[in-house]
Design a protein around this motif. Structure first.
Motif, short mmCIF file in Angstrom:
data_model
loop_
_atom_site.label_atom_id
_atom_site.label_comp_id
_atom_site.label_asym_id
_atom_site.label_seq_id
_atom_site.Cartn_x
_atom_site.Cartn_y
_atom_site.Cartn_z
N ILE A 30 -7.43 68.46 21.94
CA ILE A 30 -6.40 68.15 20.95
C ILE A 30 -5.04 68.61 21.44
N LEU A 31 -4.06 67.73 21.35
CA LEU A 31 -2.67 68.14 21.46
C LEU A 31 -2.22 68.46 20.04
N MET A 32 -2.14 69.77 19.73
CA MET A 32 -1.87 70.22 18.36
C MET A 32 -0.50 70.90 18.30
N CYS A 33 0.40 70.28 17.57
CA CYS A 33 1.76 70.80 17.44
C CYS A 33 2.12 70.94 15.97
N SER A 34 3.25 71.58 15.72
CA SER A 34 3.75 71.73 14.35
C SER A 34 5.21 71.32 14.30
N PHE A 35 5.49 70.12 14.81
CA PHE A 35 6.85 69.62 14.72
C PHE A 35 7.20 69.35 13.26
N PRO A 36 8.44 69.64 12.87
CA PRO A 36 8.81 69.49 11.46
C PRO A 36 8.44 68.12 10.91
N ALA A 37 7.75 68.11 9.78
CA ALA A 37 7.30 66.86 9.18
C ALA A 37 8.46 66.17 8.47
N PRO A 38 8.57 64.84 8.62
CA PRO A 38 9.64 64.12 7.93
C PRO A 38 9.29 63.92 6.46
N ASN A 39 10.32 63.54 5.67
CA ASN A 39 10.01 63.11 4.31
C ASN A 39 9.85 61.60 4.29
N GLU A 40 9.72 61.01 3.12
CA GLU A 40 9.43 59.58 3.04
C GLU A 40 10.54 58.72 3.62
N MET A 41 11.76 59.22 3.61
CA MET A 41 12.90 58.41 4.04
C MET A 41 13.37 58.74 5.46
N SER A 42 12.70 59.66 6.13
CA SER A 42 13.17 60.06 7.46
C SER A 42 12.08 59.87 8.50
N CYS A 43 12.50 60.00 9.75
CA CYS A 43 11.60 59.87 10.89
C CYS A 43 11.57 61.21 11.61
N ALA A 44 10.41 61.60 12.14
CA ALA A 44 10.32 62.85 12.89
C ALA A 44 10.99 62.66 14.25
N LEU A 45 12.09 63.39 14.47
CA LEU A 45 12.85 63.28 15.71
C LEU A 45 12.73 64.57 16.51
N LEU A 46 12.74 64.44 17.83
CA LEU A 46 12.58 65.59 18.71
C LEU A 46 13.89 65.94 19.40
N LYS A 47 14.29 67.22 19.31
CA LYS A 47 15.34 67.72 20.17
C LYS A 47 14.79 67.71 21.61
N HIS A 48 15.71 67.78 22.58
CA HIS A 48 15.23 67.69 23.96
C HIS A 48 14.27 68.81 24.31
N ASP A 49 14.53 70.03 23.82
CA ASP A 49 13.61 71.12 24.15
C ASP A 49 12.24 70.88 23.52
N GLN A 50 12.19 70.14 22.42
CA GLN A 50 10.90 69.78 21.83
C GLN A 50 10.21 68.68 22.63
N VAL A 51 11.00 67.80 23.25
CA VAL A 51 10.43 66.82 24.18
C VAL A 51 9.74 67.56 25.33
N VAL A 52 10.41 68.59 25.84
CA VAL A 52 9.83 69.40 26.93
C VAL A 52 8.55 70.08 26.46
N THR A 53 8.58 70.65 25.26
CA THR A 53 7.39 71.31 24.71
C THR A 53 6.22 70.34 24.59
N LEU A 54 6.50 69.15 24.08
CA LEU A 54 5.44 68.15 23.91
C LEU A 54 4.85 67.77 25.25
N PHE A 55 5.70 67.58 26.26
CA PHE A 55 5.21 67.21 27.59
C PHE A 55 4.37 68.35 28.18
N HIS A 56 4.83 69.58 27.96
CA HIS A 56 4.11 70.76 28.46
C HIS A 56 2.70 70.83 27.87
N GLU A 57 2.62 70.76 26.54
CA GLU A 57 1.32 70.89 25.89
C GLU A 57 0.42 69.69 26.20
N MET A 58 1.02 68.50 26.32
CA MET A 58 0.23 67.34 26.70
C MET A 58 -0.33 67.53 28.11
N GLY A 59 0.43 68.22 28.96
CA GLY A 59 -0.06 68.53 30.30
C GLY A 59 -1.34 69.33 30.27
#
Length: 699
Positions: free
Chosen positions: A445-474
Motif C-alpha cells: 500500500i502507498l498510504m499517505c495523509s494528504f489533506p482531503a478536499p471538500n466537495e467543491m475543491s480538488c486535492a492539490l500537491l505542493k512540490h514537496d508533497q510531489v516529492v514525498t509521493l514519489f519517494h513513498e511510491m518508490g
C-alpha cells in the motif's frame, strides 16, 4: 483479465482476534514439531529453520493485513480488536523468544557441514534468526533471566503502542477569526469547519474557523498566515499537544537502556546498531559530525537570509522586532516569501498537480523506467471484503517483458479520521517461494495523509508533497519488484539506513523539467465544475494553460537547494537527539535525562533558531519514528541521501531515462530486497567501488 492470486481479504473486527489466535496456533505447532523430532546431533537447517520459515511465509500475509488496519481502518472497533490481537501476538513472540531448547537446535544446525552448502539467502536467514535469539538474551543470560528480559520487552511494546495511538488519535487545533487568518488561501480555509461566532461590536458577529493540527492545518497557518501573532499562536499550541507522550517516551528510553545493560551492551544504541547497515555507533557519530561541519555554515547563511527578509517585512508592517533571534514559527512563512521573491510560487505550482492525476502519472513513469504495467482494477469489481475504505484504489502490476504478474499496489492517499498521520508504504503481503516452487506475490500500500478536499475543491500537491509521493511510491515499487525466497527478506524489509536509499534516489526525478511538465495538468482540466469555479474567482482572466509553464518549473529547479541546509540540519537535530537519548550508560545518566531541554538545545545549536518560548512544549513526542522501529536509525535519512546522491551522480545523471541502466539497477539492487548479508557491498558491486558518504547537498 483473470488474476493469478486473489486479493488479500480484510478481516472484520470480529475476525481479527480469532485470526491471530489461529496464526499463533500454526506457528506454535511447527515449533513443537521441531522440538519433538529433532536433537542437537540431528539438527540441520532443513529440519529446524526451514519449517519455521515456511510457516512464517504462510502466515505473514494475515499478520500484515491485521497490522495494516492499525494505520488504515476508520473503525475504532477494528482498532480495539487490533490492540487485543497485537497483545496476543506479542505474548506469543515473548514465549517463542524464551525457548532455550529451540535456540540450541538452531545453534547446532549452524555448526553442521550442511550449512556451508546452503544458498546465501538461507545462510543469511539462519544467522539473522540466531542474532534475534541473541537479542532475546540467549547465550548471554540464564534461562530464567531470559524470561524476565522478554517480559520487560513486551511491556515496552505496550508503551510504544500507547505512544503511537496517542499520535494517531490526536485531534486538537486552534480557533481563529477570519481576520486572524488573513493571507491563508481560500482552498485551505474551505477545508476547515466553522467553529463559533464572536461578537466584534454590538451589532456584528464574525465567524471563527477551527484549524486542526492534523490534515495540513498547522502547515497551512505557518506557511500563509500574514499575522505573526497567528503563526506564533498556532505553533505554540501545536507544540503543546501530546503532553502525555513525554512521560511515556522517557519511560521507554529508560527501559530500553536497562534492557541493553542487561544484555551486556553499553547502551541501547550499541544494541540496536547491530542490526543496522552501519554496524557501529562510532561510524554513525563520525558521519553526523562530518555533516555538522559541512551543513552548519550553510544553515547560518540561510537563517541570516530569512531574518533579513523577516525584519524587512516587519518594518513594512510597522511591527517592532522583539529580540534578536529568529523564531521557528516564522521559518515556513519567510521561506515562502523568499521563494516568491525568486519567482517560486508554490501555490500556483500546486494547481498543476492534482493528487489523483499526479499519482497516476508517477505510476506511468515507473512503468516506463522499469518495464512495468499497472492496470487499475475497476472499483465495481471489488467486493467489500478486500477494501478497508471506499477511497482506496487497487492496481495489478505486470512485467512488460514477459507479461508476468508481479503483485498488487493499493493507493490510499487521503487523510481521514483515525488514520495514520504520516506518509508511508505499508506491506500487506510479502513475496516468497512456496513449497511447490511457485511464487507468492506481494501486496503493498502507498498510504499517505494528504489533506482531503471538500466537495467543491480538488486535492492539490505542493512540490514537496510531489516529492514525498514519489519517494513513498518508490518504496512500494521496491516491494513489488523484490524476489526473495523468504518473506523475512522481501522488498524493503532491510535496515532503514540502506532501505531509504532507493526512494531518496528517485526524488531526483522530481526536479527534472521533462518529468514535472509530463506530470502536470491544471486541475481545471479535470472537471467542468472546477473550471466554472475558477472563472468565477478570476473574472476576465484567460483560462489556465493545461501544462505547467516553463518559467515556473525553471525557477523551481534553479533554486532546488534553497534552504536545503536547514532541511538537512533539522534531520541532523532529530538524528542527534535519537542517538543521544539511546546512548545513556549509567543510572545517573538516566536520572539526569531531560528530553525537552535536550531537544530544544539541539535544535538551537544546529538549526540556529530561537526556541526560548517553546521550551515548555513537547514537539519531540509528536512523531512516531523513534517508537516505530526507527530508534537509533533516524540518521538513516541522511545516510541514505549521501548514498543516493553518489548513485545518482555517478550512474543516472548523464542519462536519467536510460533503460539499460534502469534494468541493471532493478536486477542489481531492487530485486535483492534484504537478501544480501552486506548491503554496502551490494551497492559497492553495483557502483564498482564503495559509496562516497560525504555527498548531501549538490548545487
Amino acid at each position: 483479465m483473470s488474476l493469478p492470486q486473489p486479493l488479500p481479504r480484510v478481516p472484520t473486527a470480529e475476525e481479527i482476534v480469532p485470526s491471530m489466535q489461529q496464526i499463533i496456533h500454526q506457528s506454535q505447532k511447527v515449533r513443537d514439531q521441531v522440538l519433538k523430532t529433532t536433537t542437537p546431533s540431528t539438527a540441520t537447517f532443513s529440519n529446524t529453520m526451514l519449517p519455521m520459515a515456511q510457516v512464517e511465509n504462510a502466515v505473514q500475509g494475515e499478520i500484515g493485513m491485521i497490522y495494516m488496519l492499525q494505520y488504515g481502518s476508520p473503525s475504532l472497533k477494528v482498532q480495539e480488536a487490533f490492540n487485543k490481537a497485537q497483545k496476543l501476538y506479542l505474548e506469543a513472540l515473548e514465549l517463542w523468544g524464551a525457548n532455550e531448547p529451540l535456540f540450541r537446535l538452531l545453534q547446532a544446525a549452524r555448526g553442521k557441514p550442511e550449512f556451508h552448502t546452503l544458498d546465501p539467502e538461507s545462510q543469511h536467514l539462519l544467522e539473522k534468526e540466531l542474532l534475534k535469539y541473541k537479542h532475546n538474551g540467549h547465550g548471554i543470560l540464564e534461562p530464567g533471566n531470559v524470561e524476565l528480559y522478554l517480559k520487560r520487552r513486551t511491556e515496552i511494546e505496550g508503551l510504544l503502542s500507547t505512544f503511537n495511538q496517542n499520535v494517531t488519535m490526536e485531534n486538537g487545533g486552534v480557533s481563529f477569526t477570519l481576520e486572524e487568518l488573513a493571507g491563508v488561501p481560500d482552498d485551505e480555509l474551505a477545508k476547515w469547519l466553522d467553529d463559533q461566532e464572536v461578537v466584534t461590536n454590538e451589532h456584528e458577529k464574525e465567524k471563527k474557523k477551527f484549524v486542526p493540527f492534523a490534515n495540513g492545518g498547522t502547515r497551512a497557518i505557518l506557511t500563509y498566515a500574514d499575522r505573526p501573532e497567528t503563526r506564533k499562536k498556532m505553533y505554540l499550541a501545536d507544540d503543546l499537544k501530546l503532553k502525555e507522550n513525554k512521560i511515556i517516551l522517557e519511560e521507554i528510553v529508560k527501559r530500553r537502556a536497562r534492557q541493553a545493560h542487561m544484555l551486556k551492551y553499553p547502551t541501547h544504541a550499541d544494541f540496536r546498531i547491530e542490526i543496522r547497515m552501519a554496524k557501529t555507533t562510532v561510524w554513525v557519530n563520525n558521519f553526523l559530525s562530518r555533516l555538522k561541519a559541512t551543513l552548519g555554515p550553510l544553515g547560518r547563511e540561510e537563517i541570516a537570509a530569512l531574518q533579513h527578509r523577516r525584519l524587512e517585512d516587519l518594518q513594512q508592517r510597522g511591527i517592532q522586532q522583539d529580540g534578536d533571534g529568529f523564531p521557528p514559527w516564522d521559518q515556513r512563512y519567510y521561506a515562502r516569501l523568499l521563494k516568491t521573491d525568486l519567482e517560486i510560487d508554490h501555490q500556483k505550482i500546486s494547481e498543476f498537480f492534482p493528487l489523483e492525476r499526479t499519482a497516476k502519472g508517477m505510476l506511468d513513469i515507473f512503468a516506463s523506467l522499469l518495464g512495468l504495467r499497472f492496470d487499475l482494477i475497476p472499483s465495481e469489481t471489488l467486493t467489500a471484503d478486500v477494501l478497508w475504505h471506499d477511497t482506496v484504489q487497487v492496481y495489478s502490476a505486470w512485467d512488460i517483458y514477459d507479461d508476468s504478474f508481479l503483485g498488487y499496489l493499493y493507493l490510499d492517499l487521503l487523510w481521514r479520521k483515525h488514520k495514520y498521520r504520516g506518509n508511508q508504504s505499508v506491506n500487506i503481503e510479502c513475496g516468497y517461494l512456496r513449497l511447490d516452487g511457485t511464487r507468492n506475490y506481494p501486496s503493498t500500500i502507498l498510504m499517505c495523509s494528504f489533506p482531503a478536499p471538500n466537495e467543491m475543491s480538488c486535492a492539490l500537491l505542493k512540490h514537496d508533497q510531489v516529492v514525498t509521493l514519489f519517494h513513498e511510491m518508490g518504496h512500494s515499487i521496491h516491494d513489488i519488484l523484490a524476489k526473495s525466497n523468504y518473506a523475512r527478506f522481501h522488498g524493503y524489509r532491510l535496515p532503514p539506513d540502506f532501505g531509504e536509499m532507493p526512494s531518496i534516489l528517485l526524488e531526483n526525478w522530481c526536479w527534472m523539467k521533462d518529468v514535472l511538465r509530463g506530470l502536470s495538468c491544471h486541475y481545471t482540466a479535470l472537471s467542468e465544475r472546477y473550471l466554472v469555479d475558477w472563472r468565477t474567482k478570476n473574472p476576465g482572466s484567460p483560462d489556465p494553460v493545461k501544462t505547467i509553464p516553463e518559467h515556473l518549473v525553471d525557477s523551481l529547479i534553479k533554486h532546488r537547494y534553497h534552504n536545503a541546509g536547514l532541511y538537512y540540519l533539522h534531520q541532523l537535530s532529530v538524528s542527534a537527539f535519537d542517538l543521544h537519548i539511546h546512548s545513556l550508560r549509567t543510572v545517573q545518566d538516566l536520572a539526569d535525562l531531560d528530553v525537552g531541554k535536550l531537544w530544544y538545545d539541539l535544535r538551537e545549536e544546529l538549526e540556529g533558531m530561537d526556541f526560548s518560548e517553546c521550551r515548555s512544549g513537547f514537539e519531540f513526542v509528536t512523531f512516531s519514528h523513534l517508537t516505530s522501529g526507527y530508534d537509533v536509525c533516524y540518521y538513516a535519512y541522511l545516510c541514505c541521501t549521501a548514498m543516493a546522491q553518489d548513485l545518482f551522480l555517478s550512474t543516472f545523471s548523464q542519462d536519467p531515462f536510460n533503460k539499460e541502466t534502469w534494468a541493471r539497477y532493478r536486477r542489481g539492487i531492487l530485486e535483492h530486497g534484504g537478501t544480501q548479508q552486506s548491503l554496502l557491498q551490494m551497492l559497492g558491486n553495483f557502483l564498482g567501488r564503495l559509496p562516497n558518504m560525504d555527498l548531501i547537498v549538490q548545487g
